[in-house]
Structures are given as C-alpha cells and as structure tokens.
Design a protein around this motif. Structure first.
Motif, mmCIF file in Angstrom:
data_model
loop_
_atom_site.group_PDB
_atom_site.id
_atom_site.type_symbol
_atom_site.label_atom_id
_atom_site.label_comp_id
_atom_site.label_asym_id
_atom_site.label_seq_id
_atom_site.Cartn_x
_atom_site.Cartn_y
_atom_site.Cartn_z
ATOM 1 N N VAL A 50 0.862 -1.178 0.000
ATOM 2 C CA VAL A 50 0.000 0.000 0.000
ATOM 3 C C VAL A 50 0.898 1.226 0.000
ATOM 4 O O VAL A 50 1.654 1.451 0.950
ATOM 5 N N VAL A 51 0.823 2.022 -1.072
ATOM 6 C CA VAL A 51 1.647 3.225 -1.198
ATOM 7 C C VAL A 51 0.787 4.440 -0.872
ATOM 8 O O VAL A 51 -0.223 4.695 -1.537
ATOM 9 N N SER A 52 1.197 5.188 0.132
ATOM 10 C CA SER A 52 0.426 6.341 0.592
ATOM 11 C C SER A 52 0.430 7.460 -0.450
ATOM 12 O O SER A 52 1.435 7.711 -1.109
ATOM 13 N N GLY A 53 -0.705 8.140 -0.560
ATOM 14 C CA GLY A 53 -0.814 9.292 -1.455
ATOM 15 C C GLY A 53 -1.024 10.592 -0.696
ATOM 16 O O GLY A 53 -1.406 11.607 -1.283
ATOM 17 N N ARG A 54 -0.752 10.584 0.607
ATOM 18 C CA ARG A 54 -1.005 11.769 1.434
ATOM 19 C C ARG A 54 -0.081 12.920 1.071
ATOM 20 O O ARG A 54 -0.459 14.090 1.201
ATOM 21 N N LEU A 55 1.142 12.621 0.638
ATOM 22 C CA LEU A 55 2.048 13.695 0.223
ATOM 23 C C LEU A 55 1.499 14.408 -1.013
ATOM 24 O O LEU A 55 1.543 15.649 -1.103
ATOM 25 N N LEU A 56 0.963 13.648 -1.957
ATOM 26 C CA LEU A 56 0.351 14.256 -3.141
ATOM 27 C C LEU A 56 -0.835 15.126 -2.752
ATOM 28 O O LEU A 56 -1.010 16.235 -3.275
ATOM 29 N N ARG A 61 -3.138 20.485 -1.988
ATOM 30 C CA ARG A 61 -3.790 21.418 -1.071
ATOM 31 C C ARG A 61 -2.973 22.704 -0.930
ATOM 32 O O ARG A 61 -3.524 23.801 -0.893
ATOM 33 N N LEU A 62 -1.637 22.558 -0.875
ATOM 34 C CA LEU A 62 -0.768 23.724 -0.787
ATOM 35 C C LEU A 62 -0.877 24.581 -2.045
ATOM 36 O O LEU A 62 -0.938 25.816 -1.968
#
Length: 250
Positions: A50-56, A61-62
């Motif tokens: 499972v590769v997180s996409g929270r950084l994207l 959002r920024l």
C-alpha cells in the motif's frame, strides 16, 4: 536537446540513451487498486503493498491555498503595474516549483510499484479504472480532491516504467471490488478504511479496504468473477514514497 519556453522561463529538455533494463522472466499476475488517499495498492495474491498518497494530497492542497492568495492579490492590482508584474512572476515561480515536486512524487510512486513487480517476476498487471468514482458528486471539497486526482498521469508513468521491464499493464473495470466480501461474496457499501461485511451471518472484517479492492481486481481478472472463500494476502506492507526534499536557500 530542445529549448522550450515554459510560463516565464526557458527549460532545456535533454534526451539521454540508457542501457537496456532487466526483463521479467516469470509469469506472475498482479493487480492494482488506485486511490486518492492511497495512490496505489498492489497485490499478487500472496503479498500486498500500500503506497500512501497523502504527500500528493498535501502538495495539491498547498497549491490551491497559495494560488488563492496570489489570485486575490493580483485582482487588486492595475494591469501593467510593477506590483502586478512582481506578483505574476512570484506566482509562476511557485507553480513551476510545486508542479516539479508533484511530478517527482508521482515518478517515485510509479518507480516503487515497478520495482515491486520486478522483484516478484510479475508479468501482467491489471489496474482498476476509477471512472465511476470520478463522476460521482460527493460535495464541493471531495469533488475538488477527485478532480485533482491525476490517475491518468499515474497510469501513463506506470505503463512506460513497467513496459521497459517487459511487464504489461491492463486497465480493467473495478466496480464492486472494494465492497464484495471475500468470504460470503455479498456486496456492502464501505465508508471506512477497514472492510466490514454487512452480512450479519458472515461479519468478516479486519482487512484494509484497498487491499481487498486489489485482491478483488485480481480475482475478477484471473477467475472471471468473485470467488467465495478466496485467500487474501498474508503480508501487507505500508509505504510512504521517499522523495527528495526541496533545497532551501542559505
């Protein structure tokens, strides 16, 4: 080489010939469940990643937040004024920087998935097509996140990275894969990240919903439908993409 004008500056595009890469010699099949929270969840039936996409999500959002501030300040200036030119230049510098960071993150995610497939001798990868999710109207904020979900770009990166190793990427329909119980075969609409079967006589729970989705895609493509009592991945790894941090001025 090619000199390209991009927004407010020149970019130098350079093509470099690279040596031939290692080709996959196995016949393993895997499946990917793409997502907005977790960019890619891949499984071969035995293991899952499972590769997180929270950084994207954070970068998008920024970008939205800073662009809103720029547009508000620019709207208060006069056309041709020094203040307007300085704001536009700062806006383009920010866009160039944030888009490079987003693209770098997507390249890192796709390269991670490609390496996972190469190590396990995966020859064919089925990837779910989330058209139905992208067309749903689920409120302003959710719609904005989904509209910025660059699934098509990620699939292009995955396709060319996997192809270099002789791995085929096949888009398929993913309907029902994240909500169909692997034990009893009944469908239940899900709301949380952990799957819960709505059948009271079954009550199966405890697996990550995206892992179940990837397992369901693999089951549909290999067996032609959902199999009751199918085995789920015994090992699940969770990974955040390791990206290069932006350089700070001294």
């Amino acid at each position: 080489m090619q000199l390209v004008w991009h927004r407010n500056q020149y970019w130098l595009h350079v093509t470099v010939e690279k040596p031939a890469l290692q080709k996959v010699r196995g016949d393993v099949t895997a499946a990917i469940d793409p997502g907005e929270v977790h960019t890619a969840t891949i499984t071969d039936g035995k293991e899952a990643l499972v590769v997180s996409g929270r950084l994207l999500r954070t970068l998008h959002r920024l970008r939205n937040k800073v662009l809103r501030k720029f547009q508000k300040a620019i709207s208060k200036t006069h056309k041709g004024s020094n203040r307007r030119r300085k704001l536009l230049a700062a806006k383009y510098r920010f866009l160039n920087n944030i888009e490079r960071r987003i693209e770098h993150t997507m390249h890192t995610i796709s390269a991670t998935v490609a390496r996972w497939c190469l190590v396990r001798n995966v020859k064919t990868v089925y990837i779910g097509n989330p058209d139905g999710v992208q067309k749903k109207d689920c409120g302003r904020k959710h719609n904005q996140r989904v509209s910025q979900w660059a699934f098509g770009k990620l699939r292009e990166l995955l396709e060319y990275k996997l192809k270099r190793h002789g791995i085929e990427l096949v888009p398929v329909d993913e309907r029902g894969t994240s909500g169909t119980c692997p034990v009893c075969g009944e469908y239940t609409k899900q709301t949380g990240r952990v799957y819960r079967c709505g059948n009271t006589s079954c009550g199966f729970t405890g697996i990550h919903r995206d892992v179940l989705g990837a397992s369901g895609i693999l089951d549909k493509c290999v067996n032609g439908g959902f199999t009751r009592g199918r085995k789920l991945p015994a090992a699940v790894d969770y990974l955040r993409p390791q990206v290069l941090a932006p350089k700070r001025a001294a």
